[in-house]
Design a protein around this motif. Structure first.
Motif, PDB file in Angstrom:
ATOM      1  N   TRP A  42       0.867  -1.174   0.000  1.00  0.00           N
ATOM      2  CA  TRP A  42       0.000   0.000   0.000  1.00  0.00           C
ATOM      3  C   TRP A  42       0.910   1.233   0.000  1.00  0.00           C
ATOM      4  CZ3 TRP A  42      -1.250  -4.500   2.418  1.00  0.00           C
ATOM      5  CH2 TRP A  42      -2.514  -5.044   2.144  1.00  0.00           C
ATOM      6  N   PRO A  43       1.360   1.668  -1.181  1.00  0.00           N
ATOM      7  CA  PRO A  43       2.320   2.779  -1.242  1.00  0.00           C
ATOM      8  C   PRO A  43       1.841   4.049  -0.555  1.00  0.00           C
ATOM      9  CG  PRO A  43       2.123   1.712  -3.371  1.00  0.00           C
ATOM     10  CD  PRO A  43       1.066   1.132  -2.499  1.00  0.00           C
ATOM     11  N   GLU A  44       0.547   4.366  -0.700  1.00  0.00           N
ATOM     12  CA  GLU A  44       0.044   5.604  -0.105  1.00  0.00           C
ATOM     13  C   GLU A  44       0.129   5.588   1.417  1.00  0.00           C
ATOM     14  OE1 GLU A  44      -3.204   2.638  -0.383  1.00  0.00           O
ATOM     15  OE2 GLU A  44      -1.696   3.357  -1.788  1.00  0.00           O
ATOM     16  N   LEU A  45       0.126   4.381   2.008  1.00  0.00           N
ATOM     17  CA  LEU A  45       0.258   4.234   3.460  1.00  0.00           C
ATOM     18  C   LEU A  45       1.689   3.897   3.886  1.00  0.00           C
ATOM     19  CD1 LEU A  45      -2.985   2.123   4.112  1.00  0.00           C
ATOM     20  CD2 LEU A  45      -2.693   4.602   4.367  1.00  0.00           C
ATOM     21  N   ASN A  46       2.548   3.633   2.901  1.00  0.00           N
ATOM     22  CA  ASN A  46       3.937   3.225   3.151  1.00  0.00           C
ATOM     23  C   ASN A  46       3.973   1.921   3.950  1.00  0.00           C
ATOM     24  OD1 ASN A  46       6.645   3.515   2.739  1.00  0.00           O
ATOM     25  ND2 ASN A  46       6.886   5.379   3.942  1.00  0.00           N
ATOM     26  N   VAL A  47       3.132   0.964   3.532  1.00  0.00           N
ATOM     27  CA  VAL A  47       2.991  -0.313   4.239  1.00  0.00           C
ATOM     28  C   VAL A  47       3.178  -1.476   3.274  1.00  0.00           C
ATOM     29  CG1 VAL A  47       1.338  -1.828   5.442  1.00  0.00           C
ATOM     30  CG2 VAL A  47       1.447   0.604   6.016  1.00  0.00           C
ATOM     31  N   VAL A  48       3.933  -2.482   3.728  1.00  0.00           N
ATOM     32  CA  VAL A  48       4.060  -3.767   3.031  1.00  0.00           C
ATOM     33  C   VAL A  48       3.548  -4.836   3.985  1.00  0.00           C
ATOM     34  CG1 VAL A  48       5.669  -5.515   2.165  1.00  0.00           C
ATOM     35  CG2 VAL A  48       5.993  -3.114   1.554  1.00  0.00           C
ATOM     36  N   GLU A  67       7.602  -6.088  -3.449  1.00  0.00           N
ATOM     37  CA  GLU A  67       6.600  -5.221  -2.818  1.00  0.00           C
ATOM     38  C   GLU A  67       7.212  -3.886  -2.387  1.00  0.00           C
ATOM     39  OE1 GLU A  67       3.580  -5.931  -3.205  1.00  0.00           O
ATOM     40  OE2 GLU A  67       3.892  -8.005  -3.811  1.00  0.00           O
ATOM     41  N   LEU A  68       8.460  -3.894  -1.968  1.00  0.00           N
ATOM     42  CA  LEU A  68       9.132  -2.646  -1.609  1.00  0.00           C
ATOM     43  C   LEU A  68       9.309  -1.742  -2.830  1.00  0.00           C
ATOM     44  CD1 LEU A  68      11.774  -3.954   0.964  1.00  0.00           C
ATOM     45  CD2 LEU A  68       9.892  -2.354   1.429  1.00  0.00           C
ATOM     46  N   VAL A  69       9.547  -2.327  -3.997  1.00  0.00           N
ATOM     47  CA  VAL A  69       9.631  -1.514  -5.222  1.00  0.00           C
ATOM     48  C   VAL A  69       8.283  -0.864  -5.510  1.00  0.00           C
ATOM     49  CG1 VAL A  69      10.042  -1.542  -7.723  1.00  0.00           C
ATOM     50  CG2 VAL A  69      11.561  -2.816  -6.203  1.00  0.00           C
ATOM     51  N   HIS A  70       7.201  -1.587  -5.285  1.00  0.00           N
ATOM     52  CA  HIS A  70       5.867  -0.998  -5.468  1.00  0.00           C
ATOM     53  C   HIS A  70       5.674   0.208  -4.532  1.00  0.00           C
ATOM     54  CE1 HIS A  70       4.094  -3.568  -8.443  1.00  0.00           C
ATOM     55  NE2 HIS A  70       4.324  -4.672  -7.737  1.00  0.00           N
ATOM     56  N   VAL A  71       6.101   0.056  -3.285  1.00  0.00           N
ATOM     57  CA  VAL A  71       6.002   1.173  -2.348  1.00  0.00           C
ATOM     58  C   VAL A  71       6.863   2.338  -2.835  1.00  0.00           C
ATOM     59  CG1 VAL A  71       6.595   1.958  -0.018  1.00  0.00           C
ATOM     60  CG2 VAL A  71       5.378  -0.195  -0.331  1.00  0.00           C
ATOM     61  N   ALA A  72       8.087   2.034  -3.253  1.00  0.00           N
ATOM     62  CA  ALA A  72       8.994   3.083  -3.724  1.00  0.00           C
ATOM     63  C   ALA A  72       8.388   3.855  -4.887  1.00  0.00           C
ATOM     64  CB  ALA A  72      10.333   2.473  -4.131  1.00  0.00           C
ATOM     65  N   LEU A  73       7.859   3.145  -5.879  1.00  0.00           N
ATOM     66  CA  LEU A  73       7.256   3.821  -7.031  1.00  0.00           C
ATOM     67  C   LEU A  73       6.085   4.696  -6.606  1.00  0.00           C
ATOM     68  CD1 LEU A  73       7.312   1.014  -9.757  1.00  0.00           C
ATOM     69  CD2 LEU A  73       8.645   3.144  -9.750  1.00  0.00           C
ATOM     70  N   GLY A  74       5.258   4.161  -5.705  1.00  0.00           N
ATOM     71  CA  GLY A  74       4.109   4.924  -5.244  1.00  0.00           C
ATOM     72  C   GLY A  74       4.481   6.147  -4.422  1.00  0.00           C
ATOM     73  N   ARG A  75       5.612   6.072  -3.728  1.00  0.00           N
ATOM     74  CA  ARG A  75       6.067   7.203  -2.917  1.00  0.00           C
ATOM     75  C   ARG A  75       6.839   8.226  -3.748  1.00  0.00           C
ATOM     76  NH1 ARG A  75       3.509   7.588   1.618  1.00  0.00           N
ATOM     77  NH2 ARG A  75       5.265   8.559   2.674  1.00  0.00           N
ATOM     78  N   LEU A  76       7.477   7.765  -4.828  1.00  0.00           N
ATOM     79  CA  LEU A  76       8.296   8.655  -5.658  1.00  0.00           C
ATOM     80  C   LEU A  76       7.528   9.286  -6.809  1.00  0.00           C
ATOM     81  CD1 LEU A  76      11.536   6.488  -5.769  1.00  0.00           C
ATOM     82  CD2 LEU A  76      11.266   8.692  -4.626  1.00  0.00           C
ATOM     83  N   GLY A  77       6.357   8.785  -7.121  1.00  0.00           N
ATOM     84  CA  GLY A  77       5.561   9.312  -8.227  1.00  0.00           C
ATOM     85  C   GLY A  77       4.120   8.881  -8.063  1.00  0.00           C
ATOM     86  N   LYS A  78       3.359   9.006  -9.154  1.00  0.00           N
ATOM     87  CA  LYS A  78       1.953   8.615  -9.055  1.00  0.00           C
ATOM     88  C   LYS A  78       1.417   8.202 -10.414  1.00  0.00           C
ATOM     89  CE  LYS A  78       0.401  13.319  -9.734  1.00  0.00           C
ATOM     90  NZ  LYS A  78      -0.594  14.292  -9.481  1.00  0.00           N
ATOM     91  N   ASP A  79       0.309   7.493 -10.366  1.00  0.00           N
ATOM     92  CA  ASP A  79      -0.412   7.092 -11.579  1.00  0.00           C
ATOM     93  C   ASP A  79       0.459   6.326 -12.566  1.00  0.00           C
ATOM     94  OD1 ASP A  79      -2.719   8.306 -10.578  1.00  0.00           O
ATOM     95  OD2 ASP A  79      -2.117  10.256 -11.390  1.00  0.00           O
ATOM     96  N   TRP A  80       1.285   5.442 -12.041  1.00  0.00           N
ATOM     97  CA  TRP A  80       2.100   4.604 -12.921  1.00  0.00           C
ATOM     98  C   TRP A  80       1.214   3.576 -13.625  1.00  0.00           C
ATOM     99  CZ3 TRP A  80       6.624   6.731 -13.305  1.00  0.00           C
ATOM    100  CH2 TRP A  80       7.242   7.325 -12.211  1.00  0.00           C
TER     101      TRP A  80
END
Length: 198
Positions: A42-48, A67-80
């Protein structure tokens, strides 16, 4: 992400470990949890969230890094786009590098003209297992193709442009000096040579 792309995501990522299925599902910040999942982000919550037993299996550590890469992408950008998220996650964890099953999947997809348009993989992946496997394999192959052609610096520029609020096609064009459509055409053109039927 820091080592390869020179970018680190903000905040502290919480990793929740559920021992057994019941605890795993109870620790999900949002539901429902897919029955097949052993790791979710859940990137928006910064939770794995990880099923604890999965970490001692052969691919457990890769699943966590994925899953950490998913969090990273969600925290570094949006709407991928979905294909980009899954392709980058697989590339960063080297999940499909030298993977014969993925290679065979792409050989069959190329031979039967079943490569899926990336526009159709923007918001979600297909429902049928065969098409899902093609979607994952071609997403990983396309991201690897982009890394080969453009290098890591351009991926960093893409992350920066997204963080500044650019939509994905614009961020992609700024970083790679071309469009997704043109890169997809180049990728498709080399598939028969890269994935021949032996």
């Amino acid at each position: 992400m820091q080592g390869v792309l020179g970018r680190d995501w903000p905040g502290t990522t919480e990793i929740r470990l559920g021992m057994g299925r019941e605890e795993f599902e109870a620790l999900a910040p949002e539901g429902p949890v897919p029955s097949w999942a052993v790791g979710l982000a859940w990137p928006e919550l910064n939770v794995v969230l990880m099923e604890a037993h999965s970490l001692v299996k052969a691919d457990g550590q890769k699943t966590l890094r994925h899953e950490l890469v998913h969090v990273a992408l969600g925290r570094l950008g949006k709407d991928w786009p979905r294909w980009f998220q899954e392709g980058v996650a697989q590339h960063m964890t080297q999940e499909r590098r030298y993977d014969l099953a993925s290679y065979a999947t792409l050989v069959r997809a190329v031979r039967t003209d079943r490569i899926i348009r990336f526009d159709d993989l923007t918001s979600r992946f297909p429902d049928t297992p065969t098409d899902v496997e093609v979607a994952y394999a071609q997403s990983a192959a396309f991201v690897a193709f982009l890394f080969e052609r453009h290098g890591t610096a351009q991926f960093g520029e893409l992350l920066d442009a997204s963080a500044e609020g650019a939509i994905f096609p614009t961020a992609f064009a700024r970083a790679f000096r071309t469009s997704v459509g043109l890169e997809e055409a180049a990728f498709r053109a080399q598939l028969p040579e890269r994935y021949p039927l032996w």
